[in-house]
Structures are given as C-alpha cells and as structure tokens.
Design an enzyme around this catalytic site. Sequence first.
Site, PDB file in Angstrom:
ATOM      1  N   ASP A 181       0.781  -1.356   0.073  1.00  0.00           N
ATOM      2  CA  ASP A 181      -0.045  -0.019  -0.044  1.00  0.00           C
ATOM      3  C   ASP A 181       0.878   1.255  -0.023  1.00  0.00           C
ATOM      4  O   ASP A 181       0.441   2.331   0.712  1.00  0.00           O
ATOM      5  CB  ASP A 181      -0.743   0.084   1.075  1.00  0.00           C
ATOM      6  CG  ASP A 181      -2.205   1.264   1.114  1.00  0.00           C
ATOM      7  OD1 ASP A 181      -2.152   1.559   0.003  1.00  0.00           O
ATOM      8  OD2 ASP A 181      -2.552   1.521   2.272  1.00  0.00           O
ATOM      9  N   TYR A 182       1.823   1.042  -0.796  1.00  0.00           N
ATOM     10  CA  TYR A 182       2.606   2.488  -1.066  1.00  0.00           C
ATOM     11  C   TYR A 182       1.992   3.473  -1.754  1.00  0.00           C
ATOM     12  O   TYR A 182       1.276   3.153  -2.810  1.00  0.00           O
ATOM     13  CB  TYR A 182       4.154   2.161  -1.559  1.00  0.00           C
ATOM     14  CG  TYR A 182       5.126   1.964  -0.450  1.00  0.00           C
ATOM     15  CD1 TYR A 182       5.828   2.556   0.175  1.00  0.00           C
ATOM     16  CD2 TYR A 182       5.814   0.503  -0.528  1.00  0.00           C
ATOM     17  CE1 TYR A 182       6.824   2.348   0.911  1.00  0.00           C
ATOM     18  CE2 TYR A 182       6.487   0.097   0.090  1.00  0.00           C
ATOM     19  CZ  TYR A 182       7.079   0.852   0.987  1.00  0.00           C
ATOM     20  OH  TYR A 182       8.212   0.561   1.826  1.00  0.00           O
ATOM     21  N   GLU A 183       1.913   4.834  -1.386  1.00  0.00           N
ATOM     22  CA  GLU A 183       1.268   5.822  -1.943  1.00  0.00           C
ATOM     23  C   GLU A 183       1.865   6.949  -2.440  1.00  0.00           C
ATOM     24  O   GLU A 183       1.472   7.740  -3.081  1.00  0.00           O
ATOM     25  CB  GLU A 183       0.105   6.411  -1.046  1.00  0.00           C
ATOM     26  CG  GLU A 183      -0.949   5.031  -0.891  1.00  0.00           C
ATOM     27  CD  GLU A 183      -2.248   5.562  -0.058  1.00  0.00           C
ATOM     28  OE1 GLU A 183      -2.546   6.522   0.040  1.00  0.00           O
ATOM     29  OE2 GLU A 183      -2.831   4.551   0.646  1.00  0.00           O
ATOM     30  N   HIS A 184       3.187   7.004  -1.898  1.00  0.00           N
ATOM     31  CA  HIS A 184       4.074   8.027  -2.251  1.00  0.00           C
ATOM     32  C   HIS A 184       5.492   7.416  -2.876  1.00  0.00           C
ATOM     33  O   HIS A 184       5.854   6.483  -1.994  1.00  0.00           O
ATOM     34  CB  HIS A 184       4.130   8.975  -1.054  1.00  0.00           C
ATOM     35  CG  HIS A 184       3.158   9.717  -0.610  1.00  0.00           C
ATOM     36  ND1 HIS A 184       2.412  10.760  -1.353  1.00  0.00           N
ATOM     37  CD2 HIS A 184       2.399   9.159   0.521  1.00  0.00           C
ATOM     38  CE1 HIS A 184       1.420  10.869  -0.316  1.00  0.00           C
ATOM     39  NE2 HIS A 184       1.221   9.903   0.722  1.00  0.00           N
TER      40      HIS A 184
END
Length: 303
Positions: free
Chosen positions: A152-155
């Site tokens: 769930d990496y978002e950046h």
Amino acid sequence: MEPHKLFLTLLILQALLICHISTLSAANSKLFREYIGAEFKDVKFSDVPINPNVDFHFILSFAIDYDSLSSPSPTNGKFNVFWDSNNLSPSHVSSIKSKHPNVKVALSVGGYSVGSEFAYFKPSSVKSWVSNAVASLTSIINEYDLDGIDIDYEHFQADPETFAESIGLLIKTLKRNKVISFASIAPYADDEVQRQYLALWRRYGNIIDYVNFQFYAYDRGTTIPQFLSYFNTQSSNYIGGKVLVSFQSDVSRGLTPEDGFFTACKMLKSQKRLHGIFVWSADDSKANGFIYEKQSQEILAAN
C-alpha cells in the site's frame, strides 16, 4: 505468411488470450478483508463481527520502512511495526485465529504517512532494499504468525521500474521461502500511483493474488453507474486479477453504503464478478458498531 495476415493473426490470438484470462477471473468469492490498527482507536480483532461462512482477512496497518514516529527517516527496506501493537499483538493474532478457523491475518506495508511525514518508497537500490525488506518482514511475519502481505505504498521517490522490480522480488522471495501464502496490492485512481502499480502488475501480476483497489478514493457522491464504470475500468487495467470492491466506513468518500454500495455488490454478484469486499477500516467502524461489516459478509455468504 504475409505480414498483414501475421499481424491480424497475432491480434486475434491476443484477443482470445485476454478473453481467456477474463473468464478465469470471472467468479464470485466469499472473501472479506478489513484493514485494522492504523488509527490507534483501541479496536481489537475480537471487536469485529466474523461470519463463519466467509473467508476473512484482517490486514494490519502498517509495517513501514521508517525508523520512528517522532522523527521519521527512511531505512531502505528495514521495516518496523507502526500499527497498534498493544491491542493487536502476536498473542491477539493467535487468539483470533484459534477461535475462528476462517480467519487469516496479513500485514500491509507502506501506507500514507509516518506521523507528519509521507511514507515514501525510497530505495537506495533494488538489491539492498529487497535484501533488507525480506529479512525485516520475515522477522515480523514469523513473530506474529501472519499469512500474507499487502502493498500500500502511496508516495514514491523512485521510478515505476524500480518499484515493480523491488516489490515483485519481495513478494516472489517471501512466497518462495513459504513465509506468506498470498499477496495483494492496494492502488487507487491517481496517475502516479497507477503508473507504479501497473508497472508492477505487468511484470509480476501472476504472483499477486488480490487487487485491493481503493474505490473509496473516488469523490463523495459517486453513483452506482459511476462505481460500476470504475470497476470495469480497473478490471481492464488489472486484467486477469481479482479486483475487490471497497468502501470507507467513515462514509466520507466514494460510493457509500447509504448511497448504494451494497446494491452495486449484488449487481456484480449476479454477474459472477464479485471477487470480494474490503473495508477501510475497523478503527473507524468501531463507532458505528460494525454494521457495514455485517452487511458485507451477509452478501458474500449468501448463495
């Protein structure tokens, strides 16, 4: 064979392959998944209603490759626990799994932020990041007796190829070492996020079991037709994948239960395309008595 005929034949074969892959993924599922622990609202596994007739995954949120909340710095793949480990400890995992044989527990890596800082994917190199990530996550997974991993990496402070190779090799290694039995990814409709995850999907989609697409990241006021259109689009993007539908339990974004989320689920189920439901998050659901979790699982469990 003449070039134009060869090209036409290849197009037909590609279309047949896409149709075959889509058919393989066209089946309903009784999978229910819920993120838990990120907001430190004293929620416990035992607070959440668990229907014995579904496959239930808790997803601990989050393990992050940063060193602390107070003054966070990236650690190049050395993951630490940033969920509510007081209420969601190894003994709590053992207890909920022993009481409910249909429950599995995973951890999610990355997340949105660490304290006031964004949680960036920021490897020094693919080789060093993967080596550190495999070692640190294996230690956490073994300590907690976990079953799977969610990405769930978002950046991002890396290009899509680096993300794809790093995460792909991480999942591949953990599966090969029998540390985990399933893996999922959690993208959403943002251009940079999609570039990263679609690069990963193209290269390693065959070892990713579920796509936890964040449909709640769309605007509040999403209608049922819009939601179904979004689902079709993401099913085409992650072709052959088990794309799960989702809502946010604080009902602040996306298609909410009050506005027709469960109607959309029933429509997908009638088409044999309901691959599962996931919720963000148990922490927020505690305030409303987990009413939407109960409804979700009833839909999934029904024949």
